[in-house]
Design a protein around this motif. Structure first.
Motif, mmCIF file in Angstrom:
data_model
loop_
_atom_site.group_PDB
_atom_site.id
_atom_site.type_symbol
_atom_site.label_atom_id
_atom_site.label_comp_id
_atom_site.label_asym_id
_atom_site.label_seq_id
_atom_site.Cartn_x
_atom_site.Cartn_y
_atom_site.Cartn_z
ATOM 1 N N LEU A 19 0.819 -1.209 0.000
ATOM 2 C CA LEU A 19 0.000 0.000 0.000
ATOM 3 C C LEU A 19 0.855 1.262 0.000
ATOM 4 C CD1 LEU A 19 -2.670 -1.209 2.552
ATOM 5 C CD2 LEU A 19 -3.092 -0.693 0.145
ATOM 6 N N ALA A 20 1.992 1.209 0.670
ATOM 7 C CA ALA A 20 2.916 2.342 0.614
ATOM 8 C C ALA A 20 3.379 2.573 -0.820
ATOM 9 C CB ALA A 20 4.112 2.092 1.539
ATOM 10 N N GLY A 21 3.543 1.495 -1.577
ATOM 11 C CA GLY A 21 3.896 1.638 -2.986
ATOM 12 C C GLY A 21 2.794 2.308 -3.783
ATOM 13 N N VAL A 22 1.535 2.011 -3.453
ATOM 14 C CA VAL A 22 0.404 2.665 -4.127
ATOM 15 C C VAL A 22 0.419 4.161 -3.838
ATOM 16 C CG1 VAL A 22 -2.116 2.831 -4.204
ATOM 17 C CG2 VAL A 22 -1.018 0.579 -4.115
ATOM 18 N N VAL A 23 0.665 4.526 -2.582
ATOM 19 C CA VAL A 23 0.717 5.943 -2.211
ATOM 20 C C VAL A 23 1.893 6.633 -2.897
ATOM 21 C CG1 VAL A 23 1.142 7.541 -0.292
ATOM 22 C CG2 VAL A 23 -0.486 5.654 -0.026
ATOM 23 N N ASP A 24 3.025 5.961 -2.963
ATOM 24 C CA ASP A 24 4.191 6.525 -3.638
ATOM 25 C C ASP A 24 3.885 6.799 -5.111
ATOM 26 O OD1 ASP A 24 7.401 6.798 -3.472
ATOM 27 O OD2 ASP A 24 6.854 5.831 -5.347
ATOM 28 N N THR A 25 3.250 5.842 -5.772
ATOM 29 C CA THR A 25 2.876 6.030 -7.182
ATOM 30 C C THR A 25 1.903 7.182 -7.343
ATOM 31 O OG1 THR A 25 3.222 3.689 -7.674
ATOM 32 C CG2 THR A 25 1.803 4.931 -9.178
ATOM 33 N N LYS A 43 6.429 9.677 3.632
ATOM 34 C CA LYS A 43 5.577 8.840 4.481
ATOM 35 C C LYS A 43 5.552 7.404 3.964
ATOM 36 C CE LYS A 43 3.381 9.618 7.520
ATOM 37 N NZ LYS A 43 3.592 9.370 8.956
ATOM 38 N N ALA A 44 5.440 7.235 2.647
ATOM 39 C CA ALA A 44 5.444 5.891 2.076
ATOM 40 C C ALA A 44 6.751 5.167 2.372
ATOM 41 C CB ALA A 44 5.206 5.966 0.573
ATOM 42 N N ARG A 45 7.864 5.885 2.286
ATOM 43 C CA ARG A 45 9.164 5.272 2.564
ATOM 44 C C ARG A 45 9.279 4.901 4.039
ATOM 45 N NH1 ARG A 45 13.950 4.086 0.746
ATOM 46 N NH2 ARG A 45 15.811 4.388 2.035
ATOM 47 N N TYR A 46 8.800 5.766 4.914
ATOM 48 C CA TYR A 46 8.845 5.473 6.351
ATOM 49 C C TYR A 46 8.052 4.202 6.651
ATOM 50 C CZ TYR A 46 7.617 5.713 11.275
ATOM 51 O OH TYR A 46 7.404 5.398 12.598
ATOM 52 N N ILE A 47 6.874 4.083 6.049
ATOM 53 C CA ILE A 47 6.061 2.889 6.295
ATOM 54 C C ILE A 47 6.764 1.645 5.756
ATOM 55 C CG2 ILE A 47 3.912 1.736 5.600
ATOM 56 C CD1 ILE A 47 2.590 4.535 5.792
ATOM 57 N N GLY A 70 -3.922 9.404 5.610
ATOM 58 C CA GLY A 70 -3.579 10.821 5.676
ATOM 59 C C GLY A 70 -2.824 11.288 4.445
ATOM 60 N N ALA A 71 -1.918 10.450 3.948
ATOM 61 C CA ALA A 71 -1.174 10.809 2.740
ATOM 62 C C ALA A 71 -2.101 10.886 1.533
ATOM 63 C CB ALA A 71 -0.063 9.786 2.494
ATOM 64 N N VAL A 72 -3.026 9.936 1.420
ATOM 65 C CA VAL A 72 -4.000 9.960 0.317
ATOM 66 C C VAL A 72 -4.828 11.236 0.370
ATOM 67 C CG1 VAL A 72 -6.127 8.887 -0.551
ATOM 68 C CG2 VAL A 72 -4.146 7.464 0.000
ATOM 69 N N GLN A 73 -5.298 11.595 1.545
ATOM 70 C CA GLN A 73 -6.135 12.789 1.679
ATOM 71 C C GLN A 73 -5.368 14.054 1.322
ATOM 72 O OE1 GLN A 73 -7.363 12.182 5.752
ATOM 73 N NE2 GLN A 73 -9.313 11.266 5.134
ATOM 74 N N ALA A 74 -4.131 14.143 1.762
ATOM 75 C CA ALA A 74 -3.334 15.337 1.460
ATOM 76 C C ALA A 74 -3.088 15.468 -0.036
ATOM 77 C CB ALA A 74 -2.005 15.272 2.215
ATOM 78 N N LEU A 75 -2.774 14.364 -0.688
ATOM 79 C CA LEU A 75 -2.554 14.397 -2.135
ATOM 80 C C LEU A 75 -3.833 14.774 -2.869
ATOM 81 C CD1 LEU A 75 -0.415 11.148 -2.460
ATOM 82 C CD2 LEU A 75 0.391 13.465 -2.954
ATOM 83 N N ALA A 76 -4.948 14.164 -2.467
ATOM 84 C CA ALA A 76 -6.213 14.407 -3.156
ATOM 85 C C ALA A 76 -6.625 15.868 -3.074
ATOM 86 C CB ALA A 76 -7.304 13.519 -2.559
ATOM 87 N N ARG A 77 -6.403 16.479 -1.944
ATOM 88 C CA ARG A 77 -6.920 17.830 -1.731
ATOM 89 C C ARG A 77 -5.979 18.923 -2.212
ATOM 90 N NH1 ARG A 77 -10.055 16.449 4.001
ATOM 91 N NH2 ARG A 77 -11.064 14.594 3.103
ATOM 92 N N THR A 95 -5.131 -1.011 -4.818
ATOM 93 C CA THR A 95 -5.131 -1.574 -3.461
ATOM 94 C C THR A 95 -5.688 -2.991 -3.429
ATOM 95 O OG1 THR A 95 -7.352 -0.733 -2.908
ATOM 96 C CG2 THR A 95 -5.476 0.729 -2.465
ATOM 97 N N GLN A 96 -6.471 -3.354 -4.419
ATOM 98 C CA GLN A 96 -7.104 -4.672 -4.405
ATOM 99 C C GLN A 96 -6.099 -5.809 -4.574
ATOM 100 O OE1 GLN A 96 -10.526 -4.686 -7.115
ATOM 101 N NE2 GLN A 96 -10.795 -2.494 -6.729
ATOM 102 N N ALA A 97 -4.909 -5.487 -5.040
ATOM 103 C CA ALA A 97 -3.878 -6.520 -5.215
ATOM 104 C C ALA A 97 -2.876 -6.506 -4.073
ATOM 105 C CB ALA A 97 -3.150 -6.306 -6.538
ATOM 106 N N CYS A 98 -3.133 -5.739 -3.022
ATOM 107 C CA CYS A 98 -2.139 -5.553 -1.966
ATOM 108 C C CYS A 98 -2.277 -6.523 -0.798
ATOM 109 C CB CYS A 98 -2.195 -4.117 -1.437
ATOM 110 S SG CYS A 98 -1.634 -2.882 -2.628
ATOM 111 N N ALA A 99 -3.370 -7.243 -0.709
ATOM 112 C CA ALA A 99 -3.541 -8.200 0.396
ATOM 113 C C ALA A 99 -2.983 -9.559 0.007
ATOM 114 C CB ALA A 99 -5.020 -8.328 0.752
ATOM 115 N N PRO A 100 -2.265 -10.240 0.913
ATOM 116 C CA PRO A 100 -1.760 -11.585 0.598
ATOM 117 C C PRO A 100 -2.917 -12.574 0.493
ATOM 118 C CG PRO A 100 -1.367 -11.063 2.909
ATOM 119 C CD PRO A 100 -1.894 -9.817 2.276
ATOM 120 N N THR A 101 -2.705 -13.603 -0.282
ATOM 121 C CA THR A 101 -3.710 -14.660 -0.439
ATOM 122 C C THR A 101 -3.063 -16.007 -0.156
ATOM 123 O OG1 THR A 101 -3.245 -14.854 -2.808
ATOM 124 C CG2 THR A 101 -5.014 -13.348 -2.155
#
Length: 247
Positions: A19-25, A43-47, A70-77, A95-101
């Motif tokens: 998910l941090a990779g999604v935020v970074d992208t 923030k993505a790197r810290y996570i 919080g990062a998503v909201q800041a970027l969006a706004r 995000t749908q591909a980010c959970a392990p199966t």
């Protein structure tokens, strides 16, 4: 409250990194001010480097979720609404591909915490996308109709995941955001003109065409952009334009 099993925490850490990779992208693709992008990337790197590998409690998971959302909201706004909505829908899908199966029933159950984290970030992306759609200054009626359709499709696609991972209360909140944005756009439709196909006997400069259609040569830029014309001096003889006012 009992601590989650180690497999649940490990799976959640994997999801947090993805998910941090999604935020970074999202931060690197949305046109936002440099400080906003840099803060989200940091923030993505810290996570990725510190927070996710250090997950040992539910509190750690909550802190990661807060950081991602919080990062998503800041970027969006801080992005232009039209740019934000497109990027946020893409991020929500990612995000749908980010959970392990796993084929193991036990691990599938343990990964419920990871799925909840992923769906939480997805819901945040969608909620911000719906808000961005409502904030967009649409130039024509068809564009606003398309925005309402995007909201409906995104909400329909997410409903089962949100209900299963986060519960009915969260689903109700997201559904309210979708409904209110759609209702606002419906009201906007009454103020917007439709698009029409225009035919001219010969190619005309954009400024001349704008004067002929709208009595406003400043709208030449609009015609050029809408029809993706390489040069404003030679407009196509068949093109799209917002219909002029009746008066």
């Amino acid at each position: 409250m009992a601590s989650p099993p180690s497999s649940a925490l490990a799976g959640t850490a994997v999801s947090a990194v993805a998910l941090a990779g999604v935020v970074d992208t999202l931060a690197r693709t949305l046109p936002v001010p440099a400080p906003t992008a840099q803060a989200a990337i940091a923030k993505a790197r810290y996570i990725t480097v510190i927070a996710a590998p250090g997950i040992t409690t539910l509190g750690d998971v909550a802190a990661v979720a807060a950081g991602l959302i919080g990062a998503v909201q800041a970027l969006a706004r801080d992005a232009a609404p039209a740019d934000a909505s497109a990027g946020l829908y893409a991020a929500a899908a990612a995000t749908q591909a980010c959970a392990p199966t796993s084929a193991s029933p036990a691990l599938t159950q343990a990964y419920a915490l990871a799925r909840a984290l992923c769906v939480g970030v997805e819901a945040a992306c969608l909620g911000e996308a719906f808000l961005a759609e409502a904030r967009t200054d649409f130039a024509d009626r068809q564009s606003a109709v398309a925005a309402r359709q995007r909201i409906a499709v995104a909400m329909d696609g997410a409903t089962d995941r949100v209900a299963a991972a986060l519960g009915q209360a969260t689903l109700d909140t997201l559904n309210t955001a979708a409904r209110q944005a759609s209702t606002f756009l419906m009201a906007e439709l009454a103020t917007l003109r439709p698009i029409a196909r225009v035919r001219t006997a010969r190619s005309m400069p954009a400024m001349a065409l704008a004067w002929a259609l709208y009595r406003n040569p400043a709208r030449a830029t609009e015609l050029v952009a809408r029809n993706r014309v390489a040069t404003p001096f030679f407009m196509p003889t068949i093109l799209e334009a917002v219909t002029p006012d009746a008066n």
